[in-house]
Design a protein around this motif. Structure first.
Motif, PDB file in Angstrom:
ATOM      1  N   SER A   1       0.826  -1.208   0.000  1.00 14.70           N
ATOM      2  CA  SER A   1       0.000   0.000   0.000  1.00 14.70           C
ATOM      3  C   SER A   1       0.859   1.256   0.000  1.00 14.70           C
ATOM      4  N   LEU A   2       1.951   1.212   0.751  1.00 11.66           N
ATOM      5  CA  LEU A   2       2.867   2.343   0.830  1.00 11.66           C
ATOM      6  C   LEU A   2       3.485   2.647  -0.538  1.00 11.66           C
ATOM      7  N   PHE A   3       3.876   1.603  -1.255  1.00 11.74           N
ATOM      8  CA  PHE A   3       4.466   1.779  -2.583  1.00 11.74           C
ATOM      9  C   PHE A   3       3.476   2.467  -3.523  1.00 11.74           C
ATOM     10  N   ASP A   4       2.240   1.986  -3.531  1.00  8.14           N
ATOM     11  CA  ASP A   4       1.227   2.544  -4.420  1.00  8.14           C
ATOM     12  C   ASP A   4       0.960   4.009  -4.098  1.00  8.14           C
ATOM     13  N   GLU A   5       0.878   4.314  -2.814  1.00  5.74           N
ATOM     14  CA  GLU A   5       0.583   5.682  -2.382  1.00  5.74           C
ATOM     15  C   GLU A   5       1.769   6.617  -2.650  1.00  5.74           C
ATOM     16  N   MET A   6       2.960   6.147  -2.365  1.00  5.86           N
ATOM     17  CA  MET A   6       4.156   6.976  -2.482  1.00  5.86           C
ATOM     18  C   MET A   6       4.492   7.306  -3.939  1.00  5.86           C
ATOM     19  N   PHE A   7       4.281   6.344  -4.838  1.00  4.83           N
ATOM     20  CA  PHE A   7       4.701   6.531  -6.223  1.00  4.83           C
ATOM     21  C   PHE A   7       3.538   6.656  -7.208  1.00  4.83           C
ATOM     22  N   GLY A   8       2.296   6.570  -6.718  1.00  5.35           N
ATOM     23  CA  GLY A   8       1.153   6.662  -7.623  1.00  5.35           C
ATOM     24  C   GLY A   8       1.054   5.484  -8.559  1.00  5.35           C
ATOM     25  N   PHE A   9       1.390   4.311  -8.056  1.00  2.00           N
ATOM     26  CA  PHE A   9       1.391   3.101  -8.878  1.00  2.00           C
ATOM     27  C   PHE A   9      -0.013   2.520  -8.936  1.00  2.00           C
ATOM     28  N   ASN A  10      -0.507   2.266 -10.154  1.00  4.29           N
ATOM     29  CA  ASN A  10      -1.849   1.736 -10.356  1.00  4.29           C
ATOM     30  C   ASN A  10      -1.783   0.210 -10.378  1.00  4.29           C
ATOM     31  N   ARG A  11      -1.995  -0.408  -9.232  1.00  8.40           N
ATOM     32  CA  ARG A  11      -1.816  -1.857  -9.091  1.00  8.40           C
ATOM     33  C   ARG A  11      -3.037  -2.620  -9.583  1.00  8.40           C
ATOM     34  N   GLY A  12      -2.808  -3.578 -10.459  1.00 11.30           N
ATOM     35  CA  GLY A  12      -3.892  -4.418 -10.925  1.00 11.30           C
ATOM     36  C   GLY A  12      -4.382  -5.363  -9.840  1.00 11.30           C
ATOM     37  N   LEU A  13      -5.607  -5.814  -9.961  1.00  8.05           N
ATOM     38  CA  LEU A  13      -6.203  -6.673  -8.939  1.00  8.05           C
ATOM     39  C   LEU A  13      -5.372  -7.933  -8.707  1.00  8.05           C
ATOM     40  N   LYS A  14      -4.910  -8.568  -9.797  1.00 11.26           N
ATOM     41  CA  LYS A  14      -4.157  -9.808  -9.658  1.00 11.26           C
ATOM     42  C   LYS A  14      -2.739  -9.592  -9.133  1.00 11.26           C
ATOM     43  N   GLU A  15      -2.312  -8.336  -9.060  1.00  7.73           N
ATOM     44  CA  GLU A  15      -0.970  -8.024  -8.548  1.00  7.73           C
ATOM     45  C   GLU A  15      -0.987  -7.760  -7.049  1.00  7.73           C
ATOM     46  N   ARG A  16      -2.152  -7.831  -6.451  1.00  8.74           N
ATOM     47  CA  ARG A  16      -2.294  -7.504  -5.035  1.00  8.74           C
ATOM     48  C   ARG A  16      -2.047  -8.723  -4.158  1.00  8.74           C
ATOM     49  N   MET A  17      -1.473  -8.476  -3.017  1.00  8.50           N
ATOM     50  CA  MET A  17      -1.177  -9.551  -2.083  1.00  8.50           C
ATOM     51  C   MET A  17      -2.459 -10.185  -1.532  1.00  8.50           C
ATOM     52  N   ASP A  18      -3.472  -9.361  -1.245  1.00  6.05           N
ATOM     53  CA  ASP A  18      -4.710  -9.915  -0.699  1.00  6.05           C
ATOM     54  C   ASP A  18      -5.456 -10.754  -1.737  1.00  6.05           C
ATOM     55  N   TYR A  19      -5.291 -10.430  -3.031  1.00  7.75           N
ATOM     56  CA  TYR A  19      -5.876 -11.268  -4.085  1.00  7.75           C
ATOM     57  C   TYR A  19      -5.233 -12.655  -4.044  1.00  7.75           C
ATOM     58  N   ALA A  20      -3.906 -12.687  -3.972  1.00  4.43           N
ATOM     59  CA  ALA A  20      -3.188 -13.962  -3.940  1.00  4.43           C
ATOM     60  C   ALA A  20      -3.581 -14.774  -2.707  1.00  4.43           C
ATOM     61  N   ASN A  21      -3.737 -14.096  -1.562  1.00  7.03           N
ATOM     62  CA  ASN A  21      -4.096 -14.795  -0.326  1.00  7.03           C
ATOM     63  C   ASN A  21      -5.484 -15.427  -0.421  1.00  7.03           C
ATOM     64  N   ILE A  22      -6.448 -14.673  -0.988  1.00  5.78           N
ATOM     65  CA  ILE A  22      -7.807 -15.208  -1.112  1.00  5.78           C
ATOM     66  C   ILE A  22      -7.847 -16.371  -2.097  1.00  5.78           C
ATOM     67  N   MET A  23      -7.149 -16.220  -3.228  1.00 10.74           N
ATOM     68  CA  MET A  23      -7.163 -17.289  -4.221  1.00 10.74           C
ATOM     69  C   MET A  23      -6.448 -18.537  -3.720  1.00 10.74           C
ATOM     70  N   LYS A  24      -5.543 -18.377  -2.773  1.00  8.21           N
ATOM     71  CA  LYS A  24      -4.817 -19.519  -2.228  1.00  8.21           C
ATOM     72  C   LYS A  24      -5.549 -20.134  -1.037  1.00  8.21           C
ATOM     73  N   ASN A  25      -6.091 -19.303  -0.161  1.00 12.60           N
ATOM     74  CA  ASN A  25      -6.637 -19.801   1.106  1.00 12.60           C
ATOM     75  C   ASN A  25      -8.128 -19.567   1.285  1.00 12.60           C
ATOM     76  N   GLY A  26      -8.766 -18.845   0.350  1.00 12.60           N
ATOM     77  CA  GLY A  26     -10.174 -18.491   0.530  1.00 12.60           C
ATOM     78  C   GLY A  26     -11.132 -19.632   0.258  1.00 12.60           C
ATOM     79  N   THR A  27     -12.406 -19.395   0.567  1.00 10.94           N
ATOM     80  CA  THR A  27     -13.461 -20.372   0.300  1.00 10.94           C
ATOM     81  C   THR A  27     -13.861 -20.312  -1.170  1.00 10.94           C
ATOM     82  N   ILE A  28     -14.676 -21.247  -1.590  1.00 14.90           N
ATOM     83  CA  ILE A  28     -15.165 -21.264  -2.970  1.00 14.90           C
ATOM     84  C   ILE A  28     -15.945 -19.986  -3.252  1.00 14.90           C
TER      85      ILE A  28
END
Length: 325
Positions: A208-235
């Motif tokens: 979050s700090l990187f995105d805010e500090m540099f104005g980086f437009n992060r794609g959904l699949k590039e997010r850590m919470d996306y990876a966590n849900i797809m790995k450990n989330g429910t159906i």
């Protein structure tokens, strides 16, 4: 953005940090001129010598036993996409200074994560950072295992990253701080001694700090919470996330980072259990555009019947408002 905390690249953090400091000096050994060396840095100086790092960390171990960890290694590894973005903004040399600035702010987050009244930012920690230009193949890399690369070969592409040695004790050499304590405040007496630490929250704060500090437009699949849900989330959670991704790919103009942050944060908490409820956070009207996305998910997260019912209610309400006018 990949951030992790380890004991040491050399495998031992219970003695002197000398071996680790020497290891992190490997790139400087190939440079004959001192002015070409990458110096160590922290929030106070950008010209710290290796022996200062070793002496500083090794002398900050009051009341630590032989079996206690004396320091930790924090790896800050921007992705190829993040590095290319920074280079496009600040140039090949400018990006190095920006990564050092970013590392200082990451250490602010590291300090805050302990939730100790006297540990507020990087100034309350004893730490030293080292910028590295290259990464090398190790025995765990698939390229080494299949024989296409040898251990120690340089990896291709942009590989700028930062390695940080941080003392187990705070800057006053009085307070023990361990990121290995993952009680997150559940064990009050243990947390009072070591400080609680949430590794997931720390890693997420770096992204979050990187995105805010540099104005980086992060794609959904590039997010850590996306990876966590797809790995450990429910159906259901994975289904909702897939719908969200489909919508954003088909309608990128609708992207609103604040709304997406809220949705993806609340999906694990069950606050967006119904797909139609999740989508209504992004769009107020225009439900017909979602038909292609919702059809395969009938019965998974709220049900297609429920979605159609809500859609019809909105259409009836809209027609009623038109009659009243």
């Amino acid at each position: 953005m990949y951030i992790n905390i380890t004991t040491s690249e050399t495998g031992d953090n219970k003695g002197s940090c000398g071996a680790l400091v020497a290891y992190l000096e490997k790139e400087n050994k190939d440079k004959k001129r001192l002015e070409d060396h990458e110096n160590w840095f922290n929030g106070k100086s950008t010209f710290i010598k290796p022996h200062e790092v070793r002496i500083g960390i090794d002398n900050n171990i009051a009341k630590l036993t032989k079996g206690d960890s004396k320091f930790f290694l924090i790896n800050i590894n921007p992705s190829q996409k993040e590095l290319h973005f920074l280079i496009s903004q600040f140039g090949e040399e400018g990006v190095k200074d920006k990564l050092k600035e970013f590392a200082i702010k990451v250490m602010d987050e590291y300090a805050k994560n302990f939730k100790r009244d006297t540990i507020r930012n990087h100034k309350d920690l004893l730490w030293y950072g080292k910028l590295e230009n290259y990464r090398y193949y190790g025995y765990n890399d698939k390229e080494v295992k299949n024989g296409t690369r040898q251990r120690g070969d340089r990896k291709e592409g942009q590989q700028l990253h930062v390695q940080i040695i941080v003392s187990r004790k705070d800057i006053t050499n009085k307070i023990k701080l361990s990121p290995q304590n993952t009680s997150r405040g559940k064990n009050a007496s243990h947390s009072a001694k070591l400080g609680q630490f949430d590794r997931t929250a720390f890693k997420q704060s770096g992204e979050s700090l990187f995105d805010e500090m540099f104005g980086f437009n992060r794609g959904l699949k590039e997010r850590m919470d996306y990876a966590n849900i797809m790995k450990n989330g429910t159906i259901q959670q994975k289904a909702q996330l897939q719908v969200l991704n489909n919508v954003l790919e088909a309608h990128p103009q609708q992207k609103n980072n604040q709304i997406i942050d809220n949705i993806i944060t609340n999906i694990p908490a069950g606050q967006h259990f119904y797909i139609d409820g999740m989508l209504s956070s992004i769009f107020n009207e225009g439900w017909e555009i979602f038909d292609m996305f919702l059809e395969p998910l009938g019965g998974i997260s709220g049900g297609q019947d429920n979605i159609e019912e809500n859609k019809n209610k909105k259409m009836r309400k809209k027609r009623g408002n038109q009659v009243k006018r």
